[in-house]
Enzyme design. Structure first.
Site, short mmCIF file in Angstrom:
data_model
loop_
_atom_site.label_atom_id
_atom_site.label_comp_id
_atom_site.label_asym_id
_atom_site.label_seq_id
_atom_site.Cartn_x
_atom_site.Cartn_y
_atom_site.Cartn_z
N HIS A 104 0.82 -1.22 0.00
CA HIS A 104 0.00 0.00 0.00
C HIS A 104 0.85 1.26 0.00
O HIS A 104 0.34 2.34 -0.27
CB HIS A 104 -0.92 0.00 1.23
CG HIS A 104 -1.98 -1.05 1.16
ND1 HIS A 104 -3.29 -0.78 0.88
CD2 HIS A 104 -1.90 -2.40 1.29
CE1 HIS A 104 -3.99 -1.90 0.86
NE2 HIS A 104 -3.16 -2.90 1.11
N ASP A 158 3.48 9.60 -0.72
CA ASP A 158 2.31 8.84 -0.28
C ASP A 158 2.04 7.74 -1.30
O ASP A 158 2.11 8.00 -2.51
CB ASP A 158 1.09 9.78 -0.21
CG ASP A 158 0.06 9.34 0.82
OD1 ASP A 158 -0.02 8.14 1.09
OD2 ASP A 158 -0.66 10.21 1.34
P1 ADP Z 1 -3.13 6.72 5.02
O1 ADP Z 1 -3.43 5.37 4.48
O2 ADP Z 1 -1.68 7.06 4.98
O3 ADP Z 1 -3.71 6.98 6.36
P2 ADP Z 1 -5.06 7.68 3.05
O4 ADP Z 1 -5.43 9.07 2.68
O5 ADP Z 1 -4.81 6.77 1.90
O6 ADP Z 1 -3.82 7.78 4.03
O7 ADP Z 1 -6.22 7.01 3.89
C1 ADP Z 1 -6.73 7.58 5.05
C2 ADP Z 1 -8.08 6.99 5.35
O8 ADP Z 1 -8.42 7.32 6.70
C3 ADP Z 1 -9.17 7.56 4.47
O9 ADP Z 1 -10.02 6.53 4.03
C4 ADP Z 1 -9.91 8.52 5.37
O10 ADP Z 1 -11.31 8.60 5.13
C5 ADP Z 1 -9.68 7.98 6.74
N1 ADP Z 1 -9.59 9.17 7.63
C6 ADP Z 1 -8.76 10.19 7.46
N2 ADP Z 1 -8.98 11.13 8.39
C7 ADP Z 1 -9.95 10.69 9.18
C8 ADP Z 1 -10.61 11.22 10.32
N3 ADP Z 1 -10.29 12.38 10.86
N4 ADP Z 1 -11.53 10.48 10.87
C9 ADP Z 1 -11.85 9.30 10.34
N5 ADP Z 1 -11.29 8.77 9.28
C10 ADP Z 1 -10.33 9.44 8.69
C1 G6P Z 2 -1.28 3.28 6.11
C2 G6P Z 2 -0.61 1.93 5.94
C3 G6P Z 2 -1.43 0.85 6.63
C4 G6P Z 2 -1.70 1.24 8.07
C5 G6P Z 2 -2.35 2.62 8.15
C6 G6P Z 2 -2.60 3.09 9.57
O1 G6P Z 2 -2.49 3.25 5.44
O2 G6P Z 2 -0.45 1.63 4.56
O3 G6P Z 2 -0.77 -0.39 6.57
O4 G6P Z 2 -2.54 0.29 8.70
O5 G6P Z 2 -1.51 3.56 7.49
O6 G6P Z 2 -1.44 2.99 10.33
P1 G6P Z 2 -1.33 2.09 11.66
O7 G6P Z 2 0.09 2.10 12.01
O8 G6P Z 2 -2.22 2.78 12.63
O9 G6P Z 2 -1.85 0.73 11.30
#
Ligand code: ADP
Ligand code: G6P
Length: 452
Positions: free
Chosen positions: A154, A362
């Protein structure tokens, strides 16, 4: 199908004694797929030193794996998030290499493998997820014959010049090469992996198909998407419309609302984003009070030192900018350090004229796609970092270099000017691209390669 991921889609919350949704893009993407395929999900509950029996939740068979407090510190905080996470994100922070974190990484990977293997039959497909479990494909292959082993990364796979520094680079590559299909978010990640596998692990072949120890391995590019319908539906509901209007009213009905939504992670570029806002306000004092910035920062990995540091940096900047530019009752930046429920998140997306997404690196960035999916009236503007996987397809966004603070401020000013225009052709094109490459398109692509 058995999905094996570090986290289950739900995490146990010790304070409230209940299960809550887990954070992050991996869980957002896989949940709807597993609900459709009725597979099982092997993962950690999110709390150390607790054992849970398998159970069903949200239509998914959940198979918990336990981590001790020591595993949590050495495997999760240490090797996963102190070594691999920064290394794979262009080393935007220095990765920590500690020999005493490697053994726990191997042992925890073996534990996930053992639990997965107990669930896998000879006709089943094992689908391993992300950087925490890179040794699992090979471990499964050594333990049991199954129909197919897939692995999906991912996050980005780094250029070989950076990856080569990892003292355990060969073991990691050999772990991954145990899969039949390895899939990546972007073409550049796939190329980086193929180069590393050839140069450091003796694999042969092209970026699409490698050969290693007499076995073919397919390398796939499959950019992840979102369940656009769920966001579209929530966006058009009467409750969301009311909630979005209320958010704008609480902000003092400004001319423009600019939104950032991220896990609080140093890869997300939140600090430079704040500096861009500061630069804009310095240039355009007249915008003070007319433009509101909202930053939702989801608490993440708070036991990792770099995350505590970046939090302090960001909060220092917010305080300074508000100190300099606020009028009483009207701070320019509204900063929320918490997770918000899905309905509220969508209301914020709907309330925002400009979505400001500026990661330094990212894998994909789903937040950018989610914002676009809620803009059913084609209003709104997306500012998107060229270093997010999402920028590969979302070319109609305002694509920016997140390190260029002046450039960010210029783009912000331009985007504010165009966001409320309903004839905005950029948003129409973005919506088409997000809808046609949604999470089901992604899963079909991955699962077809795995013969599911
Ligand atoms: P990462 O995987 O690095 O966290 P992404 O943008 O790909 O970044 O995914 C983040 C996910 O977490 C999204 O599906 C988003 O809807 C969810 N998310 C982000 N911020 C919040 C928040 N404040 N509360 C709930 N869900 C959140
Ligand atoms: C990104 C990574 C995931 C991970 C998520 C939240 O989306 O690709 O593998 O689960 O961040 O991070 P955490 O350390 O809380 O699992």
């Amino acid at each position: 199908m058995v999905v094996i991921a570090n986290r289950l889609p739900i995490a146990f919350d010790d304070d409230s004694d209940t299960w809550m949704p887990s954070p992050g893009g991996l869980v957002s993407a896989l949940t709807p797929i597993l609900q459709r395929t009725q597979g099982s999900w092997v993962g950690w509950s999110g709390v150390a030193d607790r054992d849970f029996e398998p159970f069903a939740y949200a239509g998914i068979s959940q198979v918990p794996v336990s981590l001790s407090q020591e595993d949590y510190e050495e495997f999760y905080v240490g090797f996963c998030n102190g070594t691999l996470w920064p290394l794979y994100h262009d080393s935007v922070r220095a990765p920590q290499f500690h020999r005493h974190w490697w053994r726990p990484y191997r042992e925890v990977n073996q534990r996930f493998t053992d639990v997965a293997v107990s669930r896998l039959g000879p006709d089943d497909v094992a689908w391993v997820q992300d950087y925490q479990l890179q040794l699992v494909p090979r471990m499964i292959r050594e333990a049991k014959t199954v129909h197919r082993i897939g692995f999906y990364l991912h996050i980005p796979f780094p250029p070989v010049e950076l990856f080569a520094k990892l003292p355990w680079r060969v073991q990691i590559l050999e772990g991954l090469l145990g899969a039949d299909v390895l899939a990546f978010q972007s073409r550049s990640s796939r190329t980086n992996f193929a180069v590393a596998a050839r140069r450091l692990a003796g694999a042969h072949g092209s970026s699409r198909r490698l050969e290693w120890q007499g076995r073919p391995i397919e390398l796939q590019v499959a950019p992840i998407g979102i369940d656009t319908n769920v966001f579209g539906k929530m966006a058009t509901s009467e409750r969301t419309r009311v909630a979005a209007r209320q958010i704008r009213a609480h902000l003092g009905d400004p001319d423009a609302v600019i939104l950032g939504v991220d896990r609080l992670d140093y890869t997300k570029g939140i600090d430079l984003r704040m500096r861009a806002i500061q630069t804009l306000l310095e240039r355009r004092r007249d915008l003070t009070g007319r433009v509101a910035f909202v930053q939702i920062a989801v608490p993440s990995r708070e036991d990792v030192a770099e995350y505590r540091r970046i939090r302090a940096d960001i909060e220092g900047l917010v305080g300074r900018i508000n100190g300099d530019f606020a009028e009483v009752g009207r701070p320019p930046i509204h900063y929320l350090y918490r997770s918000v429920p899905f309905e509220e998140l969508v209301a914020y997306y709907r309330a925002a004229d400009v979505m400001f997404v500026t990661p330094l690196r990212d894998g994909m960035n789903l937040v950018a796609k989610e914002y676009v999916a809620t803009r059913y009236d084609n209003t709104g503007a997306l500012i998107l970092s060229e270093f997010a996987g999402a920028a590969e397809a979302m070319t109609q966004a305002y694509v920016v270099n997140p390190f260029d603070v002046d450039g960010l401020a210029d783009t912000l000013e331009e985007a504010i000017g165009t966001a409320s225009d309903p004839g905005n052709p950029r948003m129409k094109a973005l919506r088409r691209s997000v809808a046609s490459h949604d999470v089901f398109w992604w899963a079909d692509r991955c699962l077809a390669a795995l013969d599911v």
